[in-house]
Design an enzyme around this catalytic site. Structure first.
Site, mmCIF file in Angstrom:
data_model
loop_
_atom_site.group_PDB
_atom_site.id
_atom_site.type_symbol
_atom_site.label_atom_id
_atom_site.label_comp_id
_atom_site.label_asym_id
_atom_site.label_seq_id
_atom_site.Cartn_x
_atom_site.Cartn_y
_atom_site.Cartn_z
ATOM 1 N N SER A 194 11.786 50.068 28.055
ATOM 2 C CA SER A 194 12.030 51.176 28.991
ATOM 3 C C SER A 194 13.524 51.323 29.298
ATOM 4 O O SER A 194 14.041 52.442 29.403
ATOM 5 C CB SER A 194 11.226 50.988 30.284
ATOM 6 O OG SER A 194 11.436 49.698 30.827
ATOM 7 N N HIS B 241 4.301 46.530 26.760
ATOM 8 C CA HIS B 241 5.342 46.569 27.807
ATOM 9 C C HIS B 241 4.644 46.741 29.167
ATOM 10 O O HIS B 241 3.778 45.947 29.517
ATOM 11 C CB HIS B 241 6.331 47.684 27.445
ATOM 12 C CG HIS B 241 7.594 47.709 28.243
ATOM 13 N ND1 HIS B 241 8.057 46.659 28.977
ATOM 14 C CD2 HIS B 241 8.522 48.708 28.416
ATOM 15 C CE1 HIS B 241 9.205 46.986 29.565
ATOM 16 N NE2 HIS B 241 9.500 48.227 29.247
ATOM 17 N N HIS C 194 6.651 36.703 25.620
ATOM 18 C CA HIS C 194 7.802 37.550 25.922
ATOM 19 C C HIS C 194 8.763 37.558 24.744
ATOM 20 O O HIS C 194 8.897 36.552 24.040
ATOM 21 C CB HIS C 194 8.542 37.064 27.186
ATOM 22 C CG HIS C 194 9.401 38.123 27.779
ATOM 23 N ND1 HIS C 194 10.706 38.313 27.398
ATOM 24 C CD2 HIS C 194 9.129 39.077 28.701
ATOM 25 C CE1 HIS C 194 11.204 39.328 28.074
ATOM 26 N NE2 HIS C 194 10.268 39.825 28.876
ATOM 27 N N ARG D 298 9.608 36.179 37.699
ATOM 28 C CA ARG D 298 8.941 37.295 38.401
ATOM 29 C C ARG D 298 7.460 36.960 38.614
ATOM 30 O O ARG D 298 6.863 37.356 39.609
ATOM 31 C CB ARG D 298 9.094 38.587 37.578
ATOM 32 C CG ARG D 298 10.544 38.977 37.343
ATOM 33 C CD ARG D 298 10.667 40.137 36.380
ATOM 34 N NE ARG D 298 10.125 39.811 35.064
ATOM 35 C CZ ARG D 298 10.011 40.682 34.060
ATOM 36 N NH1 ARG D 298 10.385 41.943 34.236
ATOM 37 N NH2 ARG D 298 9.521 40.309 32.896
ATOM 38 N N ASP E 244 3.627 40.562 34.310
ATOM 39 C CA ASP E 244 2.393 41.336 34.460
ATOM 40 C C ASP E 244 1.149 40.475 34.652
ATOM 41 O O ASP E 244 0.080 40.995 34.947
ATOM 42 C CB ASP E 244 2.219 42.231 33.227
ATOM 43 C CG ASP E 244 3.367 43.219 33.100
ATOM 44 O OD1 ASP E 244 3.683 43.862 34.106
ATOM 45 O OD2 ASP E 244 3.960 43.318 32.013
#
Ligand code: HAX
Length: 444
Positions: free
Chosen positions: A241, A271, A318, A327, A373
Protein backbone atom coordinates in the site's frame (compact mmCIF):
# COMPACT_ATOMS: atom_id res chain seq x y z
CA UNK A 1 0.82 29.47 7.42
CA UNK A 2 -0.34 26.96 10.06
CA UNK A 3 2.22 25.83 12.67
CA UNK A 4 2.57 22.24 11.40
CA UNK A 5 2.99 23.38 7.80
CA UNK A 6 5.56 25.97 8.87
CA UNK A 7 7.54 23.35 10.80
CA UNK A 8 7.33 20.95 7.87
CA UNK A 9 8.62 23.60 5.49
CA UNK A 10 11.56 24.32 7.77
CA UNK A 11 12.39 20.61 8.20
CA UNK A 12 12.09 19.90 4.50
CA UNK A 13 14.34 22.82 3.56
CA UNK A 14 16.95 21.48 5.97
CA UNK A 15 16.74 17.94 4.61
CA UNK A 16 16.79 19.19 1.02
CA UNK A 17 20.17 20.87 1.59
CA UNK A 18 21.48 17.82 3.44
CA UNK A 19 20.47 15.51 0.57
CA UNK A 20 22.01 17.83 -2.00
CA UNK A 21 25.35 17.70 -0.17
CA UNK A 22 25.08 13.93 0.28
CA UNK A 23 24.45 13.40 -3.42
CA UNK A 24 27.21 15.82 -4.46
CA UNK A 25 29.74 14.00 -2.33
CA UNK A 26 28.61 10.35 -2.39
CA UNK A 27 26.10 10.10 -5.26
CA UNK A 28 27.78 7.21 -7.07
CA UNK A 29 28.48 5.00 -4.04
CA UNK A 30 26.58 1.69 -3.86
CA UNK A 31 24.02 1.01 -1.10
CA UNK A 32 22.48 -2.16 -2.52
CA UNK A 33 23.05 -4.80 -5.17
CA UNK A 34 20.51 -6.94 -6.97
CA UNK A 35 20.67 -10.73 -7.34
CA UNK A 36 18.85 -12.92 -9.82
CA UNK A 37 16.77 -14.27 -6.90
CA UNK A 38 15.57 -10.76 -6.12
CA UNK A 39 14.55 -10.09 -9.72
CA UNK A 40 12.29 -13.15 -9.60
CA UNK A 41 11.48 -12.79 -5.91
CA UNK A 42 9.34 -9.68 -5.63
CA UNK A 43 12.33 -7.32 -5.17
CA UNK A 44 12.78 -8.38 -1.51
CA UNK A 45 15.50 -6.48 0.26
CA UNK A 46 16.57 -4.14 -2.56
CA UNK A 47 17.18 -0.74 -1.01
CA UNK A 48 15.88 1.61 -3.67
CA UNK A 49 13.30 3.99 -2.27
CA UNK A 50 13.29 6.96 0.10
CA UNK A 51 10.68 6.92 2.89
CA UNK A 52 11.21 9.28 5.81
CA UNK A 53 8.33 8.53 8.26
CA UNK A 54 9.36 5.04 9.39
CA UNK A 55 11.97 2.30 9.04
CA UNK A 56 11.55 -1.47 9.44
CA UNK A 57 14.14 -3.74 10.98
CA UNK A 58 13.67 -7.46 10.33
CA UNK A 59 14.45 -8.43 13.93
CA UNK A 60 13.19 -5.49 15.90
CA UNK A 61 10.17 -4.38 13.88
CA UNK A 62 9.00 -0.92 12.96
CA UNK A 63 10.36 2.38 14.26
CA UNK A 64 8.61 5.64 13.53
CA UNK A 65 11.22 8.38 13.29
CA UNK A 66 13.38 6.24 15.55
CA UNK A 67 10.66 5.42 18.12
CA UNK A 68 9.47 1.83 18.66
CA UNK A 69 5.81 1.06 19.33
CA UNK A 70 6.33 0.61 23.11
CA UNK A 71 8.10 4.00 23.15
CA UNK A 72 5.26 5.64 21.25
CA UNK A 73 2.73 4.21 23.70
CA UNK A 74 4.78 5.82 26.42
CA UNK A 75 5.62 9.17 24.85
CA UNK A 76 2.82 10.29 22.52
CA UNK A 77 0.02 12.45 23.98
CA UNK A 78 -3.14 10.60 24.98
CA UNK A 79 -6.84 11.38 25.32
CA UNK A 80 -8.04 12.59 28.74
CA UNK A 81 -8.08 9.50 31.00
CA UNK A 82 -6.70 7.42 28.14
CA UNK A 83 -3.65 5.19 28.09
CA UNK A 84 -3.15 4.76 24.34
CA UNK A 85 -1.46 7.24 22.01
CA UNK A 86 -3.48 9.61 19.88
CA UNK A 87 -2.84 8.84 16.19
CA UNK A 88 -2.75 12.60 15.51
CA UNK A 89 0.49 12.65 17.52
CA UNK A 90 1.99 9.96 15.33
CA UNK A 91 1.09 11.88 12.17
CA UNK A 92 2.86 14.95 13.60
CA UNK A 93 5.88 12.85 14.47
CA UNK A 94 6.02 11.18 11.04
CA UNK A 95 5.68 14.51 9.27
CA UNK A 96 8.22 16.60 11.15
CA UNK A 97 10.24 14.11 13.19
CA UNK A 98 9.36 15.53 16.60
CA UNK A 99 7.11 14.15 19.35
CA UNK A 100 4.37 16.77 19.62
CA UNK A 101 3.22 18.41 22.84
CA UNK A 102 -0.33 17.93 24.10
CA UNK A 103 -1.14 21.44 22.80
CA UNK A 104 0.18 20.66 19.34
CA UNK A 105 -1.92 17.50 19.16
CA UNK A 106 -4.96 19.45 20.36
CA UNK A 107 -4.34 21.94 17.56
CA UNK A 108 -4.12 19.11 15.02
CA UNK A 109 -7.32 17.42 16.27
CA UNK A 110 -9.17 20.73 15.99
CA UNK A 111 -7.69 21.45 12.59
CA UNK A 112 -8.90 18.09 11.27
CA UNK A 113 -12.36 18.73 12.74
CA UNK A 114 -12.51 21.92 10.65
CA UNK A 115 -11.40 20.06 7.50
CA UNK A 116 -13.68 17.05 7.98
CA UNK A 117 -16.64 18.13 5.87
CA UNK A 118 -17.31 15.53 3.16
CA UNK A 119 -19.08 16.76 0.01
CA UNK A 120 -22.57 15.30 -0.31
CA UNK A 121 -21.90 13.76 -3.74
CA UNK A 122 -19.34 11.41 -2.13
CA UNK A 123 -22.11 9.72 -0.16
CA UNK A 124 -24.35 9.59 -3.24
CA UNK A 125 -21.50 7.96 -5.21
CA UNK A 126 -21.16 5.29 -2.53
CA UNK A 127 -24.95 4.87 -2.48
CA UNK A 128 -24.88 4.07 -6.20
CA UNK A 129 -22.98 0.84 -5.44
CA UNK A 130 -24.84 -2.35 -4.54
CA UNK A 131 -24.84 -2.50 -0.74
CA UNK A 132 -23.11 -5.91 -0.83
CA UNK A 133 -20.07 -4.39 -2.63
CA UNK A 134 -17.02 -5.17 -0.51
CA UNK A 135 -16.47 -2.30 1.99
CA UNK A 136 -12.90 -1.83 0.69
CA UNK A 137 -14.22 -1.28 -2.82
CA UNK A 138 -16.69 1.24 -1.44
CA UNK A 139 -13.83 2.91 0.42
CA UNK A 140 -11.63 3.13 -2.64
CA UNK A 141 -14.48 4.62 -4.66
CA UNK A 142 -15.39 6.98 -1.81
CA UNK A 143 -11.82 8.33 -1.81
CA UNK A 144 -11.88 8.66 -5.59
CA UNK A 145 -15.17 10.54 -5.39
CA UNK A 146 -13.40 13.25 -3.35
CA UNK A 147 -10.70 13.73 -5.98
CA UNK A 148 -12.56 16.60 -7.59
CA UNK A 149 -11.77 18.62 -4.46
CA UNK A 150 -8.00 18.13 -4.75
CA UNK A 151 -6.08 21.33 -4.07
CA UNK A 152 -3.05 19.83 -5.84
CA UNK A 153 -5.00 19.01 -9.02
CA UNK A 154 -6.62 22.44 -9.09
CA UNK A 155 -3.40 24.37 -8.51
CA UNK A 156 -1.52 22.19 -11.01
CA UNK A 157 -4.14 22.94 -13.65
CA UNK A 158 -3.65 26.65 -13.10
CA UNK A 159 0.12 26.45 -13.50
CA UNK A 160 1.59 25.77 -10.06
CA UNK A 161 5.33 26.27 -9.64
CA UNK A 162 7.03 22.96 -8.72
CA UNK A 163 8.47 24.53 -5.56
CA UNK A 164 4.88 24.74 -4.29
CA UNK A 165 3.87 21.10 -4.85
CA UNK A 166 4.52 20.22 -1.22
CA UNK A 167 2.14 22.91 0.02
CA UNK A 168 -0.78 21.66 -2.10
CA UNK A 169 0.03 18.05 -1.13
CA UNK A 170 0.02 19.00 2.53
CA UNK A 171 -3.42 20.63 2.12
CA UNK A 172 -4.84 17.57 0.33
CA UNK A 173 -3.32 15.17 2.85
CA UNK A 174 -4.72 17.05 5.82
CA UNK A 175 -8.17 17.29 4.20
CA UNK A 176 -8.21 13.65 3.16
CA UNK A 177 -7.12 12.34 6.56
CA UNK A 178 -9.68 14.57 8.28
CA UNK A 179 -12.49 13.26 6.07
CA UNK A 180 -11.63 9.55 6.07
CA UNK A 181 -13.37 8.56 9.34
CA UNK A 182 -16.61 10.09 8.05
CA UNK A 183 -16.43 8.25 4.72
CA UNK A 184 -15.38 4.97 6.33
CA UNK A 185 -18.09 5.15 8.99
CA UNK A 186 -20.68 6.04 6.35
CA UNK A 187 -19.85 2.78 4.58
CA UNK A 188 -20.09 0.79 7.82
CA UNK A 189 -23.49 2.19 8.74
CA UNK A 190 -24.76 1.93 5.20
CA UNK A 191 -23.85 -1.75 4.94
CA UNK A 192 -24.40 -2.98 8.50
CA UNK A 193 -26.67 -0.47 10.28
CA UNK A 194 -29.47 -0.07 7.74
CA UNK A 195 -27.94 3.23 6.62
CA UNK A 196 -28.73 4.81 9.98
CA UNK A 197 -26.10 7.58 9.82
CA UNK A 198 -24.93 9.74 12.69
CA UNK A 199 -23.17 13.08 13.07
CA UNK A 200 -19.57 13.60 14.19
CA UNK A 201 -18.84 14.53 17.81
CA UNK A 202 -16.52 17.48 17.38
CA UNK A 203 -15.43 17.34 21.01
CA UNK A 204 -13.66 14.05 20.36
CA UNK A 205 -10.20 13.27 18.98
CA UNK A 206 -9.81 11.77 15.48
CA UNK A 207 -9.85 8.12 16.62
CA UNK A 208 -12.48 8.63 19.33
CA UNK A 209 -14.76 10.36 16.86
CA UNK A 210 -14.24 7.55 14.34
CA UNK A 211 -15.40 5.05 16.98
CA UNK A 212 -18.38 7.31 17.71
CA UNK A 213 -19.27 7.60 14.01
CA UNK A 214 -19.17 3.81 13.71
CA UNK A 215 -21.63 3.70 16.62
CA UNK A 216 -19.35 2.57 19.46
CA UNK A 217 -19.33 4.68 22.64
CA UNK A 218 -17.50 2.15 24.80
CA UNK A 219 -14.27 3.70 26.20
CA UNK A 220 -12.41 0.42 25.78
CA UNK A 221 -13.24 0.34 22.08
CA UNK A 222 -12.24 3.99 21.69
CA UNK A 223 -8.89 3.25 23.30
CA UNK A 224 -8.39 0.22 21.09
CA UNK A 225 -9.22 2.33 18.03
CA UNK A 226 -6.55 4.87 19.04
CA UNK A 227 -4.02 2.08 19.40
CA UNK A 228 -5.16 0.37 16.18
CA UNK A 229 -4.99 3.61 14.17
CA UNK A 230 -1.51 4.30 15.55
CA UNK A 231 0.12 0.92 14.97
CA UNK A 232 -1.27 0.36 11.45
CA UNK A 233 -0.21 3.79 10.19
CA UNK A 234 3.08 2.98 8.50
CA UNK A 235 5.53 0.13 7.90
CA UNK A 236 8.25 1.84 5.86
CA UNK A 237 7.85 2.35 2.11
CA UNK A 238 8.22 -1.05 0.46
CA UNK A 239 4.94 -2.66 1.56
CA UNK A 240 2.31 -2.80 -1.17
CA UNK A 241 0.00 0.00 0.00
CA UNK A 242 2.85 2.40 0.79
CA UNK A 243 4.73 1.60 -2.37
CA UNK A 244 1.55 2.02 -4.42
CA UNK A 245 0.99 5.46 -2.93
CA UNK A 246 4.56 6.36 -3.78
CA UNK A 247 4.48 4.95 -7.30
CA UNK A 248 1.14 6.49 -8.28
CA UNK A 249 2.04 9.76 -6.56
CA UNK A 250 5.34 9.91 -8.42
CA UNK A 251 3.43 10.69 -11.62
CA UNK A 252 2.13 13.80 -9.79
CA UNK A 253 -1.23 12.13 -9.30
CA UNK A 254 -2.75 13.92 -6.33
CA UNK A 255 -3.15 12.33 -2.86
CA UNK A 256 -6.74 11.23 -3.54
CA UNK A 257 -5.70 9.29 -6.65
CA UNK A 258 -2.65 7.76 -5.02
CA UNK A 259 -4.32 6.90 -1.72
CA UNK A 260 -7.30 5.33 -3.49
CA UNK A 261 -4.80 3.16 -5.38
CA UNK A 262 -3.17 2.27 -2.04
CA UNK A 263 -6.50 1.03 -0.67
CA UNK A 264 -6.73 -1.33 -3.66
CA UNK A 265 -3.33 -2.78 -2.77
CA UNK A 266 -4.34 -3.04 0.87
CA UNK A 267 -7.46 -4.98 -0.16
CA UNK A 268 -5.39 -8.01 -1.22
CA UNK A 269 -5.38 -11.08 1.10
CA UNK A 270 -1.58 -11.19 1.31
CA UNK A 271 -1.65 -7.59 2.63
CA UNK A 272 -4.37 -5.72 4.58
CA UNK A 273 -7.23 -8.09 3.83
CA UNK A 274 -5.39 -10.59 6.03
CA UNK A 275 -7.16 -9.12 9.10
CA UNK A 276 -10.50 -10.20 7.60
CA UNK A 277 -9.07 -13.55 6.56
CA UNK A 278 -7.66 -14.28 10.03
CA UNK A 279 -10.96 -13.95 11.84
CA UNK A 280 -12.84 -15.86 9.12
CA UNK A 281 -10.29 -18.65 9.50
CA UNK A 282 -10.52 -18.64 13.31
CA UNK A 283 -14.34 -18.65 13.27
CA UNK A 284 -14.35 -21.50 10.74
CA UNK A 285 -11.99 -23.38 13.04
CA UNK A 286 -14.33 -22.90 16.01
CA UNK A 287 -17.23 -24.01 13.86
CA UNK A 288 -15.44 -27.04 12.44
CA UNK A 289 -14.08 -28.18 15.80
CA UNK A 290 -17.41 -27.48 17.50
CA UNK A 291 -15.80 -25.72 20.47
CA UNK A 292 -14.87 -22.17 21.45
CA UNK A 293 -12.09 -23.57 23.66
CA UNK A 294 -10.04 -25.75 21.31
CA UNK A 295 -6.92 -27.48 22.61
CA UNK A 296 -3.49 -26.85 21.10
CA UNK A 297 -3.64 -30.32 19.54
CA UNK A 298 -6.98 -29.55 17.86
CA UNK A 299 -5.61 -26.23 16.58
CA UNK A 300 -2.51 -27.96 15.23
CA UNK A 301 -4.68 -30.41 13.26
CA UNK A 302 -6.71 -27.55 11.86
CA UNK A 303 -3.57 -25.64 10.87
CA UNK A 304 -2.23 -28.70 9.07
CA UNK A 305 -5.51 -29.22 7.21
CA UNK A 306 -5.39 -25.59 6.01
CA UNK A 307 -1.82 -26.07 4.76
CA UNK A 308 -2.67 -29.40 3.16
CA UNK A 309 -5.42 -27.73 1.16
CA UNK A 310 -2.84 -25.41 -0.41
CA UNK A 311 -3.70 -22.29 1.57
CA UNK A 312 -1.63 -19.98 3.76
CA UNK A 313 -2.18 -19.47 7.48
CA UNK A 314 -3.50 -15.90 7.52
CA UNK A 315 -1.82 -13.51 9.95
CA UNK A 316 1.46 -15.43 9.92
CA UNK A 317 4.61 -14.70 7.95
CA UNK A 318 6.08 -11.49 6.63
CA UNK A 319 8.12 -10.31 3.69
CA UNK A 320 10.62 -8.46 5.90
CA UNK A 321 10.05 -9.26 9.60
CA UNK A 322 11.82 -12.26 11.12
CA UNK A 323 10.40 -11.99 14.67
CA UNK A 324 6.89 -11.64 16.19
CA UNK A 325 5.51 -8.35 14.93
CA UNK A 326 5.60 -5.63 17.64
CA UNK A 327 2.22 -4.50 16.30
CA UNK A 328 0.89 -7.97 17.21
CA UNK A 329 2.61 -7.76 20.61
CA UNK A 330 1.10 -4.32 21.34
CA UNK A 331 -2.40 -5.67 20.65
CA UNK A 332 -1.67 -8.75 22.73
CA UNK A 333 -0.63 -6.56 25.62
CA UNK A 334 -3.76 -4.45 25.19
CA UNK A 335 -5.87 -7.62 25.30
CA UNK A 336 -3.98 -8.95 28.36
CA UNK A 337 -4.64 -5.66 30.15
CA UNK A 338 -8.25 -5.21 29.08
CA UNK A 339 -9.97 -8.42 27.98
CA UNK A 340 -7.95 -11.42 29.20
CA UNK A 341 -11.06 -13.61 29.47
CA UNK A 342 -12.24 -13.49 25.87
CA UNK A 343 -12.42 -16.99 24.34
CA UNK A 344 -11.45 -15.68 20.91
CA UNK A 345 -8.45 -13.83 22.29
CA UNK A 346 -7.34 -16.99 24.07
CA UNK A 347 -7.58 -18.89 20.78
CA UNK A 348 -5.40 -16.25 19.11
CA UNK A 349 -2.80 -16.74 21.86
CA UNK A 350 -2.91 -20.52 21.51
CA UNK A 351 -2.48 -20.20 17.75
CA UNK A 352 0.73 -18.27 18.52
CA UNK A 353 1.96 -21.32 20.47
CA UNK A 354 1.02 -23.74 17.71
CA UNK A 355 1.64 -22.18 14.30
CA UNK A 356 5.35 -21.13 14.34
CA UNK A 357 6.76 -24.67 14.81
CA UNK A 358 4.46 -26.03 12.11
CA UNK A 359 5.40 -23.31 9.63
CA UNK A 360 9.07 -23.75 10.50
CA UNK A 361 8.78 -27.49 9.82
CA UNK A 362 7.74 -26.73 6.22
CA UNK A 363 11.31 -25.60 5.66
CA UNK A 364 10.44 -22.76 3.29
CA UNK A 365 8.60 -20.15 5.37
CA UNK A 366 11.09 -17.39 6.18
CA UNK A 367 9.11 -15.94 9.07
CA UNK A 368 6.85 -18.28 11.07
CA UNK A 369 5.72 -15.56 13.49
CA UNK A 370 2.43 -13.62 13.71
CA UNK A 371 2.04 -10.29 11.95
CA UNK A 372 -0.19 -7.32 12.79
CA UNK A 373 -3.29 -8.95 11.34
CA UNK A 374 -3.20 -12.04 13.56
CA UNK A 375 -4.66 -10.24 16.57
CA UNK A 376 -6.96 -7.39 15.57
CA UNK A 377 -10.04 -9.46 14.68
CA UNK A 378 -10.37 -11.06 18.12
CA UNK A 379 -10.28 -7.62 19.76
CA UNK A 380 -12.76 -6.11 17.33
CA UNK A 381 -15.12 -9.05 17.82
CA UNK A 382 -14.95 -8.58 21.57
CA UNK A 383 -16.03 -4.96 21.30
CA UNK A 384 -18.92 -5.88 18.99
CA UNK A 385 -17.46 -4.92 15.62
CA UNK A 386 -18.24 -8.36 14.24
CA UNK A 387 -18.51 -7.58 10.52
CA UNK A 388 -15.11 -8.83 9.45
CA UNK A 389 -15.44 -7.72 5.83
CA UNK A 390 -15.10 -4.23 7.25
CA UNK A 391 -11.81 -4.77 9.09
CA UNK A 392 -9.51 -3.74 6.27
CA UNK A 393 -11.30 -0.38 6.03
CA UNK A 394 -10.10 0.36 9.57
CA UNK A 395 -6.58 -0.48 8.41
CA UNK A 396 -6.98 1.86 5.43
CA UNK A 397 -8.01 4.81 7.62
CA UNK A 398 -4.87 4.32 9.66
CA UNK A 399 -2.55 3.69 6.71
CA UNK A 400 -3.45 7.11 5.27
CA UNK A 401 -1.43 8.75 8.08
CA UNK A 402 1.89 7.23 7.07
CA UNK A 403 1.59 7.16 3.31
CA UNK A 404 0.33 10.73 3.09
CA UNK A 405 3.05 12.01 5.43
CA UNK A 406 5.47 10.29 3.06
CA UNK A 407 3.82 11.88 0.04
CA UNK A 408 4.31 15.34 1.56
CA UNK A 409 8.00 14.46 1.86
CA UNK A 410 8.17 13.13 -1.70
CA UNK A 411 6.88 16.46 -2.98
CA UNK A 412 9.03 18.56 -0.66
CA UNK A 413 12.16 16.69 -1.76
CA UNK A 414 11.12 16.77 -5.42
CA UNK A 415 11.39 12.99 -5.76
CA UNK A 416 11.11 12.04 -9.43
CA UNK A 417 8.82 9.75 -11.37
CA UNK A 418 9.46 6.18 -10.21
CA UNK A 419 10.60 3.99 -13.07
CA UNK A 420 12.68 0.92 -12.20
CA UNK A 421 14.16 -1.25 -14.94
CA UNK A 422 12.47 -4.52 -15.82
CA UNK A 423 13.98 -7.26 -17.92
CA UNK A 424 13.22 -10.57 -19.64
CA UNK A 425 14.38 -14.11 -18.87
CA UNK A 426 16.20 -14.15 -22.21
CA UNK A 427 18.15 -11.01 -21.30
CA UNK A 428 19.03 -12.48 -17.92
CA UNK A 429 20.24 -15.74 -19.43
CA UNK A 430 22.39 -13.92 -21.99
CA UNK A 431 23.78 -11.70 -19.26
CA UNK A 432 24.66 -14.64 -16.98
CA UNK A 433 26.42 -16.38 -19.83
CA UNK A 434 28.37 -13.26 -20.80
CA UNK A 435 29.33 -12.15 -17.28
CA UNK A 436 29.82 -15.48 -15.50
CA UNK A 437 30.13 -17.97 -18.35
CA UNK A 438 27.26 -19.73 -16.59
CA UNK A 439 25.68 -22.63 -18.46
CA UNK A 440 22.04 -21.78 -18.95
CA UNK A 441 19.07 -23.96 -19.85
CA UNK A 442 17.88 -24.06 -23.45
CA UNK A 443 14.82 -22.05 -24.35
CA UNK A 444 11.60 -24.04 -24.42
N1 HAX B 1 1.26 -19.93 5.67
C1 HAX B 1 1.68 -20.85 4.75
N2 HAX B 1 2.71 -20.66 3.93
C2 HAX B 1 3.39 -19.52 4.05
C3 HAX B 1 3.05 -18.54 4.99
C4 HAX B 1 1.93 -18.77 5.81
N3 HAX B 1 1.49 -17.86 6.69
N4 HAX B 1 3.92 -17.51 4.88
C5 HAX B 1 4.76 -17.85 3.87
N5 HAX B 1 4.44 -19.06 3.38
C6 HAX B 1 5.05 -19.73 2.24
C7 HAX B 1 4.88 -18.87 1.00
O1 HAX B 1 3.56 -18.99 0.47
C8 HAX B 1 5.97 -19.40 0.11
O2 HAX B 1 5.52 -20.63 -0.44
P1 HAX B 1 5.84 -21.02 -1.97
O3 HAX B 1 7.33 -21.02 -2.06
O4 HAX B 1 5.22 -22.38 -2.10
O5 HAX B 1 5.21 -19.98 -2.81
C9 HAX B 1 7.09 -19.70 1.11
O6 HAX B 1 6.43 -19.85 2.39
C10 HAX B 1 8.12 -18.61 1.22
O7 HAX B 1 7.48 -17.39 1.51
P2 HAX B 1 8.21 -16.27 2.39
O8 HAX B 1 9.44 -15.86 1.63
O9 HAX B 1 8.37 -16.75 3.78
O10 HAX B 1 7.12 -15.11 2.43
P3 HAX B 1 6.86 -13.98 1.35
O11 HAX B 1 7.75 -12.83 1.60
O12 HAX B 1 6.83 -14.53 -0.03
O13 HAX B 1 5.34 -13.59 1.69
C11 HAX B 1 3.53 -13.08 3.09
C12 HAX B 1 5.01 -12.87 2.83
C13 HAX B 1 3.08 -12.15 4.18
C14 HAX B 1 2.73 -12.75 1.81
C15 HAX B 1 3.28 -14.55 3.51
O14 HAX B 1 3.97 -14.80 4.71
C16 HAX B 1 1.83 -14.91 3.65
O15 HAX B 1 1.19 -15.28 2.67
N6 HAX B 1 1.24 -14.81 4.89
C17 HAX B 1 -0.16 -15.02 5.11
C18 HAX B 1 -0.97 -13.83 4.68
C19 HAX B 1 -0.77 -12.67 5.65
O16 HAX B 1 -0.83 -12.81 6.85
N7 HAX B 1 -0.55 -11.47 5.08
C20 HAX B 1 -0.38 -10.24 5.87
C21 HAX B 1 1.08 -9.82 5.98
C22 HAX B 1 1.25 -8.55 6.79
C23 HAX B 1 0.62 -7.40 6.11
O17 HAX B 1 1.01 -6.95 5.05
N8 HAX B 1 -0.45 -6.95 6.68
O18 HAX B 1 -1.20 -6.04 6.08
Amino acid sequence: MDPLKELFQQKSQELNSEIKELLDEHGSKKVSEVSLKQVYGGMRGITCMLWEPSLLDAEEGIRFRGYSIPELREKLPRAANGKEPLPEGLFWLMLVGQIPTKQQVKWLTENWVRRANVPEHVFRTIDALPVETHPMTQMSIGVMAMQGTSVFAERYASGMNKTEYWDATYEDSMNLIARLPRVAAYIYRRVYQKNDQTLPDISLDWGGNFAHLLGFEDQGFKEYMRLFLTIHADHEGGNASAHTTHLVGSTLSDPYLSFSAATNALAGPLHGLANQEVIRWVLKMVDTLGTSKPTREQIAEYVKSTLNSGRVIPGYGHAVLRKPDPRYMAQRQFAEDNIPDSDLVKIVWKIFDVVPPILTSLGKVKNPWPNVDAHSGALLMHYGLTQHKYYTVLFAVSRALGVLAAQCWARALGLPLERPKSTTTKWLKDYLEKEYGAPVAEEH
